[in-house]
Structures are given as C-alpha cells and as structure tokens.
Enzyme design. Structure first.
Site, PDB file in Angstrom:
ATOM      1  N   GLY A  57       0.763  -1.239   0.000  1.00  0.00           N
ATOM      2  CA  GLY A  57       0.000   0.000   0.000  1.00  0.00           C
ATOM      3  C   GLY A  57       0.792   1.286   0.000  1.00  0.00           C
ATOM      4  N   GLU A 111       3.901   4.106   6.444  1.00  0.00           N
ATOM      5  CA  GLU A 111       2.695   3.272   6.274  1.00  0.00           C
ATOM      6  C   GLU A 111       1.655   4.029   5.462  1.00  0.00           C
ATOM      7  OE1 GLU A 111       1.313   0.557   6.293  1.00  0.00           O
ATOM      8  OE2 GLU A 111       1.393  -0.553   8.166  1.00  0.00           O
ATOM      9  N   ASP A 112       0.894   3.311   4.675  1.00  0.00           N
ATOM     10  CA  ASP A 112      -0.190   3.949   3.931  1.00  0.00           C
ATOM     11  C   ASP A 112      -1.333   4.349   4.856  1.00  0.00           C
ATOM     12  OD1 ASP A 112      -0.751   1.310   4.496  1.00  0.00           O
ATOM     13  OD2 ASP A 112      -1.511   0.798   2.514  1.00  0.00           O
ATOM     14  N   ASP A 115      -5.220   1.585  10.766  1.00  0.00           N
ATOM     15  CA  ASP A 115      -6.643   1.361  10.999  1.00  0.00           C
ATOM     16  C   ASP A 115      -6.791   0.832  12.436  1.00  0.00           C
ATOM     17  OD1 ASP A 115      -9.272   0.481  10.847  1.00  0.00           O
ATOM     18  OD2 ASP A 115      -9.075  -0.519   8.938  1.00  0.00           O
ATOM     19  N   LYS A 143      -7.202   6.290  11.054  1.00  0.00           N
ATOM     20  CA  LYS A 143      -8.619   6.240  11.439  1.00  0.00           C
ATOM     21  C   LYS A 143      -8.720   6.280  12.965  1.00  0.00           C
ATOM     22  CE  LYS A 143     -10.055   3.452   7.449  1.00  0.00           C
ATOM     23  NZ  LYS A 143     -10.518   2.120   7.026  1.00  0.00           N
ATOM     24  N   PHE A 164     -14.060   2.657   4.595  1.00  0.00           N
ATOM     25  CA  PHE A 164     -13.068   1.970   3.765  1.00  0.00           C
ATOM     26  C   PHE A 164     -12.724   2.840   2.557  1.00  0.00           C
ATOM     27  CE2 PHE A 164     -11.523  -1.068   0.639  1.00  0.00           C
ATOM     28  CZ  PHE A 164     -10.605  -1.759   1.411  1.00  0.00           C
ATOM     29  N   ILE A 165     -11.427   3.041   2.322  1.00  0.00           N
ATOM     30  CA  ILE A 165     -10.991   3.892   1.203  1.00  0.00           C
ATOM     31  C   ILE A 165     -10.092   3.129   0.234  1.00  0.00           C
ATOM     32  CG2 ILE A 165     -11.187   6.064   2.495  1.00  0.00           C
ATOM     33  CD1 ILE A 165      -8.088   6.000   2.811  1.00  0.00           C
ATOM     34  N   ASP A 171      -5.955  -0.534  -1.865  1.00  0.00           N
ATOM     35  CA  ASP A 171      -6.761  -1.362  -2.752  1.00  0.00           C
ATOM     36  C   ASP A 171      -8.004  -1.914  -2.096  1.00  0.00           C
ATOM     37  OD1 ASP A 171      -5.190  -3.194  -1.075  1.00  0.00           O
ATOM     38  OD2 ASP A 171      -6.068  -4.749  -2.330  1.00  0.00           O
ATOM     39  N   ARG A 177      -5.449   0.640  -6.636  1.00  0.00           N
ATOM     40  CA  ARG A 177      -4.161   1.202  -6.188  1.00  0.00           C
ATOM     41  C   ARG A 177      -3.652   2.300  -7.109  1.00  0.00           C
ATOM     42  NH1 ARG A 177      -2.198  -2.155  -2.144  1.00  0.00           N
ATOM     43  NH2 ARG A 177      -2.532  -4.388  -2.375  1.00  0.00           N
TER      44      ARG A 177
END
Ligand code: IMP
Ligand code: MG
Length: 189
Positions: A57, A111-112, A115, A143, A164-165, A171, A177
């Site tokens: 990610g 990190e992308d 969560d 988040k 959720f994104i 993805d 992506r």
C-alpha cells in the site's frame, strides 16, 4: 495534522462489486505528504534516515514523500508476511525484503494507513530487537475512531472517518491502487 474535506465534483467508480465515491483529491493528498516530509526533515536535521515503506500500500506515498524530502536519506521497502508459528504462538508476522543493516540507524516506517493498529503492533514487535538508534512511525492516513492501541504514531498525514478507502496505493481486493485520488466506499446513508 491536516483534515480532509469532501470532493463532490468527480465521478463514482466501481471496483469488483462495490461502488466508491470521490473523497480526497490528489492535491489534498500531496499537501499532506509534503507536510509530513517537511516535519520529518525538520525533526531529523543532521541525520541520514532510512525510510522503510511497508508494501504494497505505501508505494505511492513513499515515491511522493521522498521527492518532498530534500535532505540525504535512504529508501527501502519491506513486506509483512504471515506465517504459521508454533501451535502456541499461532500466526506470526515476519519482515520480508530488508537487506540493510539497520543497527544504530535512524529508521522511519512509512505506512499507507493505520486502521486497527494490528499491523503497527507487529511492526513495533519486529523492530524491538533490531537495535536501531531511533524508530519513528509515519502514516499517510489514520482512522482515530478505530485505533484503540497504546502505540506511538509520530506523524499523521490525514485523519479520516471510519470508512473503507481506495486509491493512491490502497486497494479493494487488488483493485484501485492506481487511482490518484482517494475514494470511499459508498454506503446506503
Ligand atoms: P491495521 O488494521 O491498522 O492493521 O491495518 C492493516 C492494513 O489494512 C493496512 O496496512 C492496509 O493495508 C489495510 N487497510 C486498512 N484500512 C484500509 C482501507 O480503508 N482501505 C484499504 N486498505 C485498508
Ligand atoms: Mg498496508
């Protein structure tokens, strides 16, 4: 930390069976990436950090991040992969792909998204005995409503609601992506 505003001008998209609506523009993402890069650059003045992107990610974030980071630095990528430990330990995560000797280094994890923080917990666990000089964590998206862990996150690009994104490296079951903007899952209300 920057906060995001809603995008209304772009079209919805469909990935597999789900519909997604525009959420964060490429420009807003870039502002957040630049801010994180500049903050880290200021804090790490005189250091030569090793940035480690967590695949898959983070690939887009890392590529743009290092273009905004003007001081000397090194860049590497790793994957966290699950394998079955002993019956008592169950599933264990290990790092795949780290070639560098990171002992004594200033390491910044990129990190992308954070969560639940389960991945972050694994990262802290894995790096605990690597004898780095400093370990910092930077995430592009966060988040806060979901994250309940007592783990330090040093840099946050954008805090987002618990939706959720996809896009910008993130993805839904392999798709999305390549999108330059962020889209969020369409929900009934
Ligand atoms: P964690 O729950 O903090 O451990 O996040 C685990 C991983 O789930 C992240 O690194 C992402 O790869 C993925 N993830 C979490 N939230 C999202 C999302 O909203 N869209 C896409 N992937 C996500
Ligand atoms: Mg990830």
């Amino acid at each position: 930390m920057l906060f995001c505003t809603k995008l209304a001008t772009m079209d919805s998209i469909k990935l597999h069976d789900k519909h997604f609506t525009p959420f964060i523009s490429a420009q807003e993402i870039d502002n957040a990436v630049k801010k994180v890069a500049q903050d880290i650059e200021t804090d790490l003045k005189g250091e030569q950090p090793l940035f480690i992107g967590i695949l898959n990610g983070s690939f887009m974030f890392v590529a743009d991040f290092v273009r905004h980071y003007k001081d000397n630095c090194e860049v590497s990528f790793v994957k966290l992969s699950s394998y079955q430990g002993t019956s008592s330990t169950g599933k264990i995560k290990e790092l795949v792909g780290l070639q560098e000797n990171i002992e004594g280094r200033t390491v910044v994890i990129l990190e992308d998204i954070i969560d639940t923080g389960n991945t972050l917990k694994e990262i802290y666990q894995i790096f605990k005995d690597k004898k780095v000089k400093t370990l910092k964590i930077a995430t592009l998206f966060f988040k806060p409503e979901v994250f309940k862990k007592d783990l330090k996150i040093d840099y946050i690009g954008l805090s987002i609601p618990n939706k959720f994104i996809v896009g910008y490296g993130l993805d839904y079951d392999g798709l999305g992506r390549n999108l330059s903007d962020i889209y969020q899952l369409k929900t009934p209300n």
